[in-house]
Design a protein around this motif. Structure first.
Motif, PDB file in Angstrom:
ATOM      1  N   PRO A 163       0.828  -1.212   0.000  1.00 29.57           N
ATOM      2  CA  PRO A 163       0.000   0.000   0.000  1.00 29.57           C
ATOM      3  C   PRO A 163       0.860   1.260   0.000  1.00 29.57           C
ATOM      4  CG  PRO A 163      -0.732  -1.541   1.682  1.00 29.57           C
ATOM      5  CD  PRO A 163       0.575  -2.058   1.173  1.00 29.57           C
ATOM      6  N   ILE A 164       0.429   2.263  -0.745  1.00 31.06           N
ATOM      7  CA  ILE A 164       1.067   3.576  -0.702  1.00 31.06           C
ATOM      8  C   ILE A 164       0.233   4.452   0.223  1.00 31.06           C
ATOM      9  CG2 ILE A 164       1.529   5.675  -2.037  1.00 31.06           C
ATOM     10  CD1 ILE A 164       2.408   3.912  -4.317  1.00 31.06           C
ATOM     11  N   LEU A 165       0.849   4.940   1.289  1.00 34.07           N
ATOM     12  CA  LEU A 165       0.122   5.656   2.325  1.00 34.07           C
ATOM     13  C   LEU A 165       0.241   7.171   2.146  1.00 34.07           C
ATOM     14  CD1 LEU A 165       1.075   3.458   5.405  1.00 34.07           C
ATOM     15  CD2 LEU A 165      -0.852   3.210   3.827  1.00 34.07           C
ATOM     16  N   TYR A 166      -0.847   7.834   2.428  1.00 35.26           N
ATOM     17  CA  TYR A 166      -0.971   9.277   2.238  1.00 35.26           C
ATOM     18  C   TYR A 166       0.114  10.052   2.971  1.00 35.26           C
ATOM     19  CZ  TYR A 166      -3.158  13.922   2.829  1.00 35.26           C
ATOM     20  OH  TYR A 166      -3.421  15.260   2.869  1.00 35.26           O
ATOM     21  N   GLN A 167       0.350   9.720   4.238  1.00 38.09           N
ATOM     22  CA  GLN A 167       1.313  10.483   5.036  1.00 38.09           C
ATOM     23  C   GLN A 167       2.723  10.385   4.467  1.00 38.09           C
ATOM     24  OE1 GLN A 167       0.706  12.661   7.394  1.00 38.09           O
ATOM     25  NE2 GLN A 167      -1.504  12.282   7.222  1.00 38.09           N
ATOM     26  N   ARG A 168       3.065   9.223   3.911  1.00 39.50           N
ATOM     27  CA  ARG A 168       4.412   9.070   3.345  1.00 39.50           C
ATOM     28  C   ARG A 168       4.544   9.787   2.011  1.00 39.50           C
ATOM     29  NH1 ARG A 168       7.109   3.373   3.144  1.00 39.50           N
ATOM     30  NH2 ARG A 168       8.830   4.779   2.649  1.00 39.50           N
ATOM     31  N   MET A 169       3.507   9.714   1.185  1.00 38.81           N
ATOM     32  CA  MET A 169       3.621  10.349  -0.130  1.00 38.81           C
ATOM     33  C   MET A 169       3.666  11.873  -0.008  1.00 38.81           C
ATOM     34  SD  MET A 169       0.675  12.050  -1.433  1.00 38.81           S
ATOM     35  CE  MET A 169       0.861  11.796  -3.149  1.00 38.81           C
ATOM     36  N   LYS A 170       3.155  12.417   1.106  1.00 37.32           N
ATOM     37  CA  LYS A 170       3.229  13.864   1.320  1.00 37.32           C
ATOM     38  C   LYS A 170       4.662  14.336   1.529  1.00 37.32           C
ATOM     39  CE  LYS A 170       0.441  14.775   4.745  1.00 37.32           C
ATOM     40  NZ  LYS A 170      -0.336  15.623   5.700  1.00 37.32           N
ATOM     41  N   LYS A 171       5.510  13.436   2.052  1.00 39.48           N
ATOM     42  CA  LYS A 171       6.838  13.865   2.499  1.00 39.48           C
ATOM     43  C   LYS A 171       7.990  13.296   1.680  1.00 39.48           C
ATOM     44  CE  LYS A 171       5.031  13.869   7.246  1.00 39.48           C
ATOM     45  NZ  LYS A 171       5.141  13.221   8.579  1.00 39.48           N
ATOM     46  N   GLU A 172       7.814  12.123   1.089  1.00 38.30           N
ATOM     47  CA  GLU A 172       8.947  11.410   0.512  1.00 38.30           C
ATOM     48  C   GLU A 172       8.886  11.383  -1.017  1.00 38.30           C
ATOM     49  OE1 GLU A 172       9.542   7.561   2.282  1.00 38.30           O
ATOM     50  OE2 GLU A 172       8.618   8.208   4.166  1.00 38.30           O
ATOM     51  N   ASP A 173       9.934  11.894  -1.648  1.00 38.79           N
ATOM     52  CA  ASP A 173       9.992  11.890  -3.108  1.00 38.79           C
ATOM     53  C   ASP A 173      10.097  10.479  -3.671  1.00 38.79           C
ATOM     54  OD1 ASP A 173       9.645  14.539  -3.467  1.00 38.79           O
ATOM     55  OD2 ASP A 173      11.713  15.006  -4.037  1.00 38.79           O
ATOM     56  N   LYS A 174      10.711   9.566  -2.921  1.00 44.97           N
ATOM     57  CA  LYS A 174      10.830   8.196  -3.428  1.00 44.97           C
ATOM     58  C   LYS A 174       9.456   7.535  -3.538  1.00 44.97           C
ATOM     59  CE  LYS A 174      11.742   5.736   0.924  1.00 44.97           C
ATOM     60  NZ  LYS A 174      12.686   4.835   1.632  1.00 44.97           N
ATOM     61  N   ILE A 175       8.531   7.919  -2.676  1.00 47.93           N
ATOM     62  CA  ILE A 175       7.162   7.408  -2.761  1.00 47.93           C
ATOM     63  C   ILE A 175       6.471   8.005  -3.979  1.00 47.93           C
ATOM     64  CG2 ILE A 175       4.934   7.224  -1.612  1.00 47.93           C
ATOM     65  CD1 ILE A 175       7.135   5.555  -0.339  1.00 47.93           C
ATOM     66  N   LEU A 176       6.745   9.275  -4.236  1.00 51.00           N
ATOM     67  CA  LEU A 176       6.193   9.929  -5.420  1.00 51.00           C
ATOM     68  C   LEU A 176       6.688   9.225  -6.684  1.00 51.00           C
ATOM     69  CD1 LEU A 176       4.293  12.341  -5.659  1.00 51.00           C
ATOM     70  CD2 LEU A 176       6.293  13.781  -6.083  1.00 51.00           C
ATOM     71  N   ARG A 177       7.959   8.887  -6.694  1.00 50.89           N
ATOM     72  CA  ARG A 177       8.518   8.165  -7.839  1.00 50.89           C
ATOM     73  C   ARG A 177       7.846   6.808  -8.013  1.00 50.89           C
ATOM     74  NH1 ARG A 177      12.039   4.493  -9.665  1.00 50.89           N
ATOM     75  NH2 ARG A 177      13.383   5.087 -11.426  1.00 50.89           N
ATOM     76  N   GLU A 178       7.542   6.137  -6.890  1.00 46.72           N
ATOM     77  CA  GLU A 178       6.877   4.836  -6.954  1.00 46.72           C
ATOM     78  C   GLU A 178       5.466   4.961  -7.536  1.00 46.72           C
ATOM     79  OE1 GLU A 178       6.050   0.729  -6.512  1.00 46.72           O
ATOM     80  OE2 GLU A 178       7.910   1.898  -6.674  1.00 46.72           O
ATOM     81  N   ILE A 179       4.811   6.069  -7.258  1.00 48.53           N
ATOM     82  CA  ILE A 179       3.479   6.303  -7.831  1.00 48.53           C
ATOM     83  C   ILE A 179       3.565   6.363  -9.342  1.00 48.53           C
ATOM     84  CG2 ILE A 179       1.662   8.044  -8.064  1.00 48.53           C
ATOM     85  CD1 ILE A 179       2.076   8.653  -5.063  1.00 48.53           C
ATOM     86  N   TYR A 180       4.515   7.104  -9.849  1.00 45.83           N
ATOM     87  CA  TYR A 180       4.696   7.189 -11.307  1.00 45.83           C
ATOM     88  C   TYR A 180       5.069   5.833 -11.887  1.00 45.83           C
ATOM     89  CZ  TYR A 180       4.209  12.232 -11.586  1.00 45.83           C
ATOM     90  OH  TYR A 180       3.690  13.500 -11.568  1.00 45.83           O
ATOM     91  N   HIS A 181       5.929   5.133 -11.181  1.00 45.03           N
ATOM     92  CA  HIS A 181       6.345   3.807 -11.650  1.00 45.03           C
ATOM     93  C   HIS A 181       5.149   2.874 -11.787  1.00 45.03           C
ATOM     94  CE1 HIS A 181       8.402  -0.037 -11.918  1.00 45.03           C
ATOM     95  NE2 HIS A 181       7.705  -0.437 -10.875  1.00 45.03           N
ATOM     96  N   ARG A 182       4.279   2.845 -10.804  1.00 43.47           N
ATOM     97  CA  ARG A 182       3.141   1.916 -10.848  1.00 43.47           C
ATOM     98  C   ARG A 182       2.148   2.281 -11.951  1.00 43.47           C
ATOM     99  NH1 ARG A 182       1.590   0.142  -4.619  1.00 43.47           N
ATOM    100  NH2 ARG A 182       3.737  -0.221  -3.927  1.00 43.47           N
TER     101      ARG A 182
END
Length: 416
Positions: A163-182
């Motif tokens: 799961p991609i969690l809201y609190q992490r995607m607000k702060k971490e660019d690596k999570i943002l990159r994972e969103i684009y990847h998926r």
């Protein structure tokens, strides 16, 4: 038989007079008579062009990279020819001398150094040259396409995505990159634990990409009123479809967040259009070919607006010919005016074969879009739909343009 030999053969037979020769992309009308002398001249020009090519030796490669001098001069990245700040060219195409020659050249430390016949000097990174030639770009685009993971209703549940969690995607660019990847890899992504408010929904949306302005607005809402004359604003069954087939360029991505639901029904589902395309190509290659060539008009009409656009169901990359976009919405079809009546039967036969595959339950990934889950969907690849429902449902969302989203994906190194 090569094209030039084939033309020469037709010429000798007296068949090459104002006729049509088939090519890979269609037909080219020949407006003059070719003789064997003209063919020899074409062959000589081809030979001369090849003799001009510069061999660039590559590490761990059996064959050199062959580059034309005019291409190299046009792509010079020195300050006189190219502005590193704006990333734009300075050179004038009309001043590009087609007779320019290379006086000397050398390779060292991954660089190609060239001194031109007019005294100009250029230096190129060899990796840059490899990735920006036709051959290099073709390979990169094919590799991008081959990395996609297509799925059906069974395999999508076995992807094992954390799961991609809201609190992490607000702060971490690596999570943002994972969103684009998926989104690039699978065609969709879910972001969990998002407070079902307009403020938090917009925060997720704007953190990922800028919203597009369309006839539906930038940030839209369904379920509270009937603002637009679109079936999606009603509560009946919606079959799997892509949005915006009536736009000149369909918006690239959809963002959904069901912020309120008090009722029954409304199961959502996705269909991987690229997977369906593979199935159709195997089941009925002629249908796939037909739907890749025949344009279908779609339209959207409401007071003060009438959008209309033509396009094929399957659109392919012009360089690699890899499937690039699905354009499928049976509700938005305009009156069928581009098919001669004698060919109408063929059109409906192929269209129904495609629709049959889209509607197969095995191809559907079913889920409930509940408050707290923001979903991003690739509108050029996935078809989406939902069951009918009773009760109250509020869906908020927006579109991203394809250009904007892919710009960000390149920034993160997800695609070439």
């Amino acid at each position: 038989m090569g094209t030039l030999k084939f033309k020469s053969f037709l010429s000798k037979c007296g068949l090459l007079r104002n006729t049509f020769l088939p090519t890979r992309r269609g037909s080219i009308k020949i407006l003059c008579n070719y003789s064997s002398g003209n063919n020899l001249e074409l062959k000589e020009n081809e030979y001369n062009n090849r003799s001009k090519l510069l061999d660039v030796h590559l590490p761990n490669a059996s064959q050199p990279l062959k580059l034309h001098p005019i291409w190299l001069r046009d792509h010079c990245r020195c300050p006189e020819c190219y502005n590193d700040v704006t990333r734009q060219r300075n050179n004038d195409i009309l001043k590009l001398n087609e007779q320019i020659t290379i006086s000397t050249h050398s390779q060292s430390d991954g660089l190609l150094h060239i001194c031109w016949s007019d005294g100009h000097k250029s230096t190129f990174s060899i990796p840059w040259l490899i990735s920006h030639t036709y051959e290099g770009k073709y390979k990169e685009l094919q590799e991008d396409a081959s990395r996609l993971t297509t799925w059906d209703g069974t395999t999508v549940n076995s992807l094992g995505l954390e799961p991609i969690l809201y609190q992490r995607m607000k702060k971490e660019d690596k999570i943002l990159r994972e969103i684009y990847h998926r989104v690039i890899q699978y065609g969709f992504v879910k972001i969990e634990q998002v407070p079902p408010t307009e403020l938090d929904t917009k925060m997720v949306i704007e953190r990922i990409c800028r919203m597009s302005q369309t006839v539906f607005g930038r940030f839209w809402e369904t379920g509270t009123n009937f603002d637009h004359k679109d079936t999606g604003y009603l509560n009946g069954y919606l079959e799997a479809h892509t949005d915006n087939t009536y736009f000149t360029e369909a918006q690239g991505l959809l963002v959904f967040h069901c912020t309120h639901f008090n009722g029954t029904g409304c199961e959502s589902f996705l269909v991987d259009g690229f997977h369906v395309a593979k199935q159709l190509k195997q089941l009925d290659p002629s249908a796939y070919d037909y739907l890749s060539k025949v344009n279908i008009e779609a339209e959207y009409i409401e007071p003060g607006e009438h959008f209309s656009s033509w396009g094929t169901i399957f659109r392919h990359n012009p360089v690699t010919h890899v499937l690039e976009q699905i354009r499928f919405n049976m509700l938005d079809r305009a009156p069928l005016s581009n098919i001669p009546q004698l060919d109408v039967g063929t059109f409906y036969r192929h269209l129904k074969t495609m629709a049959m595959l889209v509607k197969k339950k095995e191809n559907e990934y079913q889920f409930h879009l509940s408050p707290g889950t923001v979903m991003i969907i690739d509108n050029w690849r996935l078809l989406h739909g939902r069951g009918s429902y009773r009760g109250e449902r509020v869906l908020k969302g927006c579109y991203y343009s394809r250009s904007d989203f892919m710009s960000k994906a390149r920034h993160y190194g997800i695609i070439s």
